[in-house]
Design a protein around this motif. Sequence first.
Motif, PDB file in Angstrom:
ATOM      1  N   ILE A   1     -13.998   2.456  -6.288  1.00 37.09           N
ATOM      2  CA  ILE A   1     -13.001   3.131  -7.124  1.00 37.09           C
ATOM      3  C   ILE A   1     -12.274   4.174  -6.274  1.00 37.09           C
ATOM      4  O   ILE A   1     -12.907   4.880  -5.464  1.00 37.09           O
ATOM      5  CB  ILE A   1     -13.656   3.816  -8.350  1.00 37.09           C
ATOM      6  CG1 ILE A   1     -14.298   2.764  -9.253  1.00 37.09           C
ATOM      7  CG2 ILE A   1     -12.623   4.599  -9.155  1.00 37.09           C
ATOM      8  CD1 ILE A   1     -14.795   3.284 -10.584  1.00 37.09           C
TER       9      ILE A   1
ATOM     10  N   SER B   1      -9.619   0.704  -9.645  1.00 34.26           N
ATOM     11  CA  SER B   1     -10.374  -0.182  -8.746  1.00 34.26           C
ATOM     12  C   SER B   1      -9.562  -0.407  -7.467  1.00 34.26           C
ATOM     13  O   SER B   1      -8.333  -0.272  -7.467  1.00 34.26           O
ATOM     14  CB  SER B   1     -10.627  -1.521  -9.430  1.00 34.26           C
ATOM     15  OG  SER B   1      -9.408  -2.248  -9.505  1.00 34.26           O
TER      16      SER B   1
ATOM     17  N   ASP C   1     -14.486  -5.498  -5.723  1.00 34.30           N
ATOM     18  CA  ASP C   1     -13.445  -4.953  -6.602  1.00 34.30           C
ATOM     19  C   ASP C   1     -14.006  -4.091  -7.731  1.00 34.30           C
ATOM     20  O   ASP C   1     -13.409  -3.102  -8.121  1.00 34.30           O
ATOM     21  CB  ASP C   1     -12.554  -6.073  -7.152  1.00 34.30           C
ATOM     22  CG  ASP C   1     -11.269  -5.473  -7.712  1.00 34.30           C
ATOM     23  OD1 ASP C   1     -10.853  -4.396  -7.224  1.00 34.30           O
ATOM     24  OD2 ASP C   1     -10.690  -6.046  -8.642  1.00 34.30           O
ATOM     25  N   LYS C   2     -15.175  -4.465  -8.252  1.00 33.21           N
ATOM     26  CA  LYS C   2     -15.765  -3.685  -9.347  1.00 33.21           C
ATOM     27  C   LYS C   2     -16.500  -2.462  -8.832  1.00 33.21           C
ATOM     28  O   LYS C   2     -16.907  -1.610  -9.603  1.00 33.21           O
ATOM     29  CB  LYS C   2     -16.791  -4.544 -10.093  1.00 33.21           C
ATOM     30  CG  LYS C   2     -16.196  -5.488 -11.084  1.00 33.21           C
ATOM     31  CD  LYS C   2     -17.322  -6.105 -11.877  1.00 33.21           C
ATOM     32  CE  LYS C   2     -16.788  -6.987 -12.965  1.00 33.21           C
ATOM     33  NZ  LYS C   2     -17.850  -7.784 -13.559  1.00 33.21           N
ATOM     34  N   HIS C   3     -16.730  -2.432  -7.543  1.00 34.87           N
ATOM     35  CA  HIS C   3     -17.633  -1.412  -7.017  1.00 34.87           C
ATOM     36  C   HIS C   3     -16.998  -0.399  -6.078  1.00 34.87           C
ATOM     37  O   HIS C   3     -17.699   0.417  -5.487  1.00 34.87           O
ATOM     38  CB  HIS C   3     -18.846  -2.088  -6.366  1.00 34.87           C
ATOM     39  CG  HIS C   3     -19.680  -2.822  -7.375  1.00 34.87           C
ATOM     40  ND1 HIS C   3     -20.026  -4.127  -7.259  1.00 34.87           N
ATOM     41  CD2 HIS C   3     -20.199  -2.406  -8.561  1.00 34.87           C
ATOM     42  CE1 HIS C   3     -20.735  -4.494  -8.327  1.00 34.87           C
ATOM     43  NE2 HIS C   3     -20.847  -3.470  -9.128  1.00 34.87           N
TER      44      HIS C   3
END
Length: 265
Positions: free
Chosen positions: A179, A132, A175-177
């Motif tokens: 990479i 991430s 942050d989750k989206h």
Amino acid sequence: MLKDDIMYIDVSERITDLALIVYVKSLLYPSRIVNYDVLYSRIKELRKLGSIKFLHIRGNPVILGKGHSSIVVMVRKDGLDLALKIRRIDSNKPDFYEEVRYMKLANSINVGPKLYNYSSNFILMEYIRGISIGKFLRINQLDKNKVGRIIYQILLQGFQLDSINLIHLQLSNADKHIIIKEKKTFILDWGKATISSSRSNVSQLISFFFISKKPWTNMLLKIFEIKDIKGVLNAVRRYKKKRDKSTFIQLINVLNLDNYGAAGI
Ligand SMILES: Nc1ncnc2c1ncn2[C@@H]1O[C@H](COP(=O)(O)OP(=O)(O)O)[C@@H](O)[C@H]1O
Ligand SMILES: [Mg+2]
């Protein structure tokens, strides 16, 4: 995860007891009660996407992530590791078609994981084996050039998306989206995206990196020697009004990121 422990279940084959366990945990997530009608209709739907093999470790599917609308598992197809996004049983969306429409648009400008196939309840896409953005920034905080190149690349993707009015809408908390895989950045999850000429991915990203008080905000302001936050906010405002190349370059300059490629756009 030991390599030897990984086994495969091929959806095109007869459903064994072990396969049933893997399917219930993935295709019916998060339900604990097995609705066989739903299960068999999902298996039938999935079989139309080709010979997909679920990876599992002793009956547990390899889960790449979970969200409000889905569970994402690792599968294999034609010798490739892929990510299969499965619509959760309790999702409040009727199907994935709108998300796929936006994913295709993003792919048309080389943004996001590559779409392989889809149907009402499934999205089969490129698997991004990476970390991430938050973790990347933590690990690489001493490497200004590496961080600069990645942030510039993400902002450029934001600008390219703005240019086709495709707004992700989940980038102010990205942050989750986002990479990072080797030197490339991937924006995931087009499930809340929309078309808008007034909103902006770039301004959401600036807020995510430099404005909101995230663990990396101070580090980034320091390493890129940004002292004039008001100047940044003004540049964002100017950019949002025009959303053109010249105001984007001005914004990149205010952030002292111009060494990382702005001249090349
Ligand atoms: N293509 C992919 N490669 C690797 N991991 C992925 C991929 N797509 C999704 N994931 C993981 O699964 C999580 C949930 O996916 P996401 O698309 O955000 O689902 P939702 O729409 O339910 O929020 C992501 O945060 C990420 O960790
Ligand atoms: Mg998500």
